[in-house]
Write a protein that holds these residues in place. Structure first.
Motif, PDB file in Angstrom:
ATOM      1  N   ILE A  80       0.848  -1.194   0.000  1.00 41.75           N
ATOM      2  CA  ILE A  80       0.000   0.000   0.000  1.00 41.75           C
ATOM      3  C   ILE A  80       0.884   1.245   0.000  1.00 41.75           C
ATOM      4  O   ILE A  80       0.678   2.170  -0.784  1.00 41.75           O
ATOM      5  CB  ILE A  80      -0.952  -0.001   1.209  1.00 41.75           C
ATOM      6  CG1 ILE A  80      -1.882  -1.222   1.158  1.00 41.75           C
ATOM      7  CG2 ILE A  80      -1.762   1.289   1.260  1.00 41.75           C
ATOM      8  CD1 ILE A  80      -2.663  -1.475   2.427  1.00 41.75           C
ATOM      9  N   GLU A  81       1.894   1.256   0.861  1.00 42.55           N
ATOM     10  CA  GLU A  81       2.804   2.397   0.936  1.00 42.55           C
ATOM     11  C   GLU A  81       3.559   2.576  -0.374  1.00 42.55           C
ATOM     12  O   GLU A  81       3.754   3.702  -0.841  1.00 42.55           O
ATOM     13  CB  GLU A  81       3.780   2.231   2.103  1.00 42.55           C
ATOM     14  CG  GLU A  81       3.128   2.411   3.454  1.00 42.55           C
ATOM     15  CD  GLU A  81       4.084   2.230   4.607  1.00 42.55           C
ATOM     16  OE1 GLU A  81       5.238   1.765   4.390  1.00 42.55           O
ATOM     17  OE2 GLU A  81       3.696   2.545   5.740  1.00 42.55           O
ATOM     18  N   SER A  82       3.970   1.487  -0.985  1.00 43.92           N
ATOM     19  CA  SER A  82       4.675   1.552  -2.260  1.00 43.92           C
ATOM     20  C   SER A  82       3.800   2.182  -3.347  1.00 43.92           C
ATOM     21  O   SER A  82       4.268   3.009  -4.141  1.00 43.92           O
ATOM     22  CB  SER A  82       5.119   0.149  -2.687  1.00 43.92           C
ATOM     23  OG  SER A  82       5.733   0.188  -3.950  1.00 43.92           O
ATOM     24  N   ALA A  83       2.529   1.805  -3.374  1.00 44.84           N
ATOM     25  CA  ALA A  83       1.603   2.379  -4.356  1.00 44.84           C
ATOM     26  C   ALA A  83       1.449   3.878  -4.136  1.00 44.84           C
ATOM     27  O   ALA A  83       1.451   4.659  -5.098  1.00 44.84           O
ATOM     28  CB  ALA A  83       0.246   1.682  -4.273  1.00 44.84           C
ATOM     29  N   LEU A  84       1.335   4.305  -2.874  1.00 48.18           N
ATOM     30  CA  LEU A  84       1.214   5.731  -2.569  1.00 48.18           C
ATOM     31  C   LEU A  84       2.494   6.489  -2.935  1.00 48.18           C
ATOM     32  O   LEU A  84       2.436   7.600  -3.470  1.00 48.18           O
ATOM     33  CB  LEU A  84       0.888   5.940  -1.090  1.00 48.18           C
ATOM     34  CG  LEU A  84      -0.514   5.519  -0.645  1.00 48.18           C
ATOM     35  CD1 LEU A  84      -0.627   5.575   0.879  1.00 48.18           C
ATOM     36  CD2 LEU A  84      -1.580   6.380  -1.292  1.00 48.18           C
TER      37      LEU A  84
END
Length: 135
Positions: A80-84
């Motif tokens: 999720i953090e990578s996508a953001l």
């Protein structure tokens, strides 16, 4: 000999299917929106973008928003953090400040026949972060 090849192909196909099923449902849908009237910056390196949970004290410019929606509750937070980070980097951000992280209704599906149909909500996690650039 032909039977051995068929058996090998079946084993490879089964293995690929298991890998697909175990990882295919672990995706993150993401999007971003650039704010109107904000200077456009060249993309930054996603690996250098920070994920913040509180408003930074350093002066900054708000560039836009990134939105991430994991396919299930089992998706690892690093995905999720990578996508953001990737979406914020497209805006040229130095950091992404998480301002919303909740489960909400993300869709609906119809259940039943023609005469006794009902609508059931589909809930999912939604994470929104504001992309910022330090001044």
């Amino acid at each position: 000999q032909t039977m051995k090849l068929i058996k090998s192909a079946q084993i490879i196909t089964l293995g690929a299917l298991i890998v697909l099923l175990s990882t295919g449902c672990q995706t993150v849908s993401s999007s971003y929106t650039q704010y109107i009237g904000v200077k456009k910056y060249p993309p930054s390196d996603p690996n250098q973008v920070q994920i913040l949970r509180a408003e930074p004290t350093r002066p900054n410019i708000r560039l836009g928003e990134g939105r991430a929606q994991p396919s299930s509750e089992k998706v690892d937070v690093t995905k999720i953090e990578s996508a953001l980070k990737k979406k914020a980097a497209k805006l040229g951000a130095d950091a992404a400040v998480v301002v919303y992280d909740k489960t909400q209704v993300v869709g609906a599906w119809a259940v039943g026949g023609w005469l006794n149909r009902s609508i059931e909500p589909i809930e999912g996690r939604v994470v929104i972060a504001i992309a910022i650039k330090y001044e």
